[in-house]
Scaffold this active site. Structure first.
Site, PDB file in Angstrom:
ATOM      1  N   PHE A  21       0.855  -1.186   0.000  1.00  0.00           N
ATOM      2  CA  PHE A  21       0.000   0.000   0.000  1.00  0.00           C
ATOM      3  C   PHE A  21       0.890   1.235   0.000  1.00  0.00           C
ATOM      4  CE2 PHE A  21      -2.274   3.619   1.546  1.00  0.00           C
ATOM      5  CZ  PHE A  21      -3.415   3.573   0.779  1.00  0.00           C
TER       6      PHE A  21
ATOM      7  N   ASP B  84       9.301   2.868   2.132  1.00  0.00           N
ATOM      8  CA  ASP B  84       8.090   3.640   2.415  1.00  0.00           C
ATOM      9  C   ASP B  84       7.817   3.530   3.912  1.00  0.00           C
ATOM     10  OD1 ASP B  84       5.587   4.678   2.827  1.00  0.00           O
ATOM     11  OD2 ASP B  84       4.669   3.747   1.062  1.00  0.00           O
TER      12      ASP B  84
ATOM     13  N   LYS C 299       2.394  11.118   7.089  1.00  0.00           N
ATOM     14  CA  LYS C 299       1.632  10.866   8.312  1.00  0.00           C
ATOM     15  C   LYS C 299       2.197  11.562   9.563  1.00  0.00           C
ATOM     16  CE  LYS C 299      -1.119   7.136   6.629  1.00  0.00           C
ATOM     17  NZ  LYS C 299      -0.805   5.990   5.795  1.00  0.00           N
TER      18      LYS C 299
HETATM   19  C1  LIG Z   1      -0.959   6.074   4.265  1.00  0.00           C
HETATM   20  C2  LIG Z   1       0.148   5.536   3.465  1.00  0.00           C
HETATM   21  C3  LIG Z   1       0.525   6.119   2.240  1.00  0.00           C
HETATM   22  C4  LIG Z   1      -0.259   7.232   1.593  1.00  0.00           C
HETATM   23  O1  LIG Z   1      -0.335   8.377   2.361  1.00  0.00           O
HETATM   24  P1  LIG Z   1      -1.467   9.478   2.036  1.00  0.00           P
HETATM   25  O2  LIG Z   1      -1.098  10.636   2.904  1.00  0.00           O
HETATM   26  O3  LIG Z   1      -2.785   8.866   2.413  1.00  0.00           O
HETATM   27  O4  LIG Z   1      -1.378   9.779   0.585  1.00  0.00           O
HETATM   28  C5  LIG Z   1       1.637   5.614   1.592  1.00  0.00           C
HETATM   29  N1  LIG Z   1       2.331   4.586   2.104  1.00  0.00           N
HETATM   30  C6  LIG Z   1       2.000   3.993   3.274  1.00  0.00           C
HETATM   31  C7  LIG Z   1       2.831   2.869   3.783  1.00  0.00           C
HETATM   32  C8  LIG Z   1       0.890   4.435   3.992  1.00  0.00           C
HETATM   33  O5  LIG Z   1       0.549   3.824   5.121  1.00  0.00           O
END
Ligand SMILES: *Cc1c(COP(=O)(O)O)cnc(C)c1O
Length: 397
Positions: free
Chosen positions: A141, A226, A255
């Site tokens: 994700f 990520d 985040k």
């Molecule tokens: C939430 C998330 C994203 C995307 O972040 P947004 O601010 O919602 O675009 C990307 N990678 C990971 C691992 C995430 O948990």
């Protein structure tokens, strides 16, 4: 104030139906708890997918935000502002890297990493433009943009959105042999979540991250982590990659970087990589805005000063041990690191989520069978005890 029912009706009437929220309305938040319009207090065990590591309305971060509101909120990148440089310095020192590129959301940071890797492949590795390949993992994700869903393996996230962006190779998460086999002379990067949050708090086999990193180094392939969900103490380390003692070539953050107040994201890398960017080749109007940067500076300061990684590690162990006391034959696994904990059932978990909510604990199932518990790092031991008593009540049949 509108009641929970009224709020939900209005929200559904005027909003696109791209989410199906649990029927709980946040009206007030403080630390690890939220209060609904009726005045019921609930434990927030999702923390906005780890964006709320500092809890709701951390007083010092709120103050930093208020102070900056009185000075300047936006410059755009047509000009400098007096906060962004200090924020970049702080993030570089925290990660040990040379340079930062600011964006706003996690998905934008992932997009930025993809562009960085492709350019690096073309400019530095000599791969023909258009032939660059990025290796990604099953059940990843990374966000919701058209390019990002092009590398998703989730049919719900992709259906009807074609045509997709080419250039992504999918391998099984945690499979080193598959990674080795997938690397070609055109491979520019390997993109991975050190723990897959959305997939159900999935940890790769112990040692995989280190071995994958070493393999990437030996093949001149960028290792891009990520850490949008895992970064900034969530897993008991400042960054989840530290668990295996590696520093990725490119960190991707979002985040919690915004202290639960402002959307702010970034990629962080060394000069040899970040130097692929030249004026006009990438950007964002709100990226690096002084309001978000001021909030983020304060958040990073608190993170280090109060040793959030240690807090997350110790509280996570305590929490996980309490969860293991729960007697329910349908629970087949309790896993995770720090305060990113997954409880997997051998059946659909949504009815348990309803019971949790009825008992004052906000959590959500991910991939139907796993419930994620990820409270703010500021949760107190007393609150963990209270929440675990409620969780026990909800989950024991
Ligand atoms: C939430 C998330 C994203 C995307 O972040 P947004 O601010 O919602 O675009 C990307 N990678 C990971 C691992 C995430 O948990």
């Amino acid at each position: 104030m509108d009641s929970t029912k009224q709020v939900i009706e209005k929200t559904e009437k005027y909003g696109a139906q791209n989410y199906k929220p649990k029927k709980v309305v946040f009206a007030f938040g403080e630390g690890a708890t939220v209060t609904n319009p009726e005045g019921d207090k609930l434990f927030d065990m999702l923390s906005a997918y780890s964006a709320l590591n500092f809890g709701h309305r951390h007083p010092e971060i709120i103050q930093a935000c208020k102070d900056q509101l009185d000075n300047c909120t936006l410059s755009s990148r047509a000009f400098y502002n007096n906060i962004m440089g200090e924020w970049q310095e702080k993030l570089c020192k925290l990660t040990g890297k040379d340079k930062v590129l600011p964006m706003n959301t996690g998905a934008e940071a992932v997009e930025t990493a993809i562009k960085t890797a492709r350019r690096w492949g073309n400019f530095k590795k000599g791969i023909e433009d258009g032939k660059q390949e990025i290796i990604v993992c099953t059940e990843n994700f990374h966000g919701r943009t058209t390019t990002i869903i092009s590398m998703s393996t989730d049919p719900v996230a992709r259906k009807g959105y074609g045509p997709f962006t080419p250039g992504f190779i999918v391998i099984e998460y945690g499979n080193l042999k598959a990674l080795e086999d997938a690397i070609t002379p055109n491979t520019v990067a390997f993109l991975i979540e050190p723990i897959q949050g959305e997939a159900g708090v999935k940890c790769p086999p112990e040692g995989f991250i280190k071995k994958a990193y070493d393999l990437c180094k030996s093949k001149n392939v960028l290792f891009m982590a990520d850490e949008v969900q895992t970064g900034f103490a969530r897993t008991g380390d400042m960054f989840a990659c530290q668990h295996e003692g590696i520093v990725p070539d490119i960190y991707i953050f979002g985040k919690a970087l915004g202290g639960g107040i402002m959307p702010i994201s970034a990629i962080v890398a060394n000069d040899d990589i970040m130097s692929v960017f030249t004026p006009g080749s990438h950007g964002s109007t709100f990226g690096g805005n002084p309001l978000a940067c001021a909030v983020s500076i304060k958040a990073m300061e608190i993170l280090v000063r109060d040793n959030y990684p240690k807090m997350a590690k110790e509280k996570g162990e305590y929490f996980k041990n309490k969860l293991k006391e729960i007697k329910n034959d349908k629970i087949i696994d309790i896993r995770g690191r720090g305060l990113l904990i997954g409880v997997e059932f051998n059946c659909d978990a949504s009815s348990y989520v309803e019971k949790l909510i009825a008992n004052g604990v906000l959590a959500k199932e991910t991939h139907d069978t796993t419930i994620r518990f990820a409270p703010p790092v500021v949760i107190t031991y007393e609150e963990i005890d209270q929440a675990c008593a409620a969780i026990k009540k909800a989950l024991e049949d």
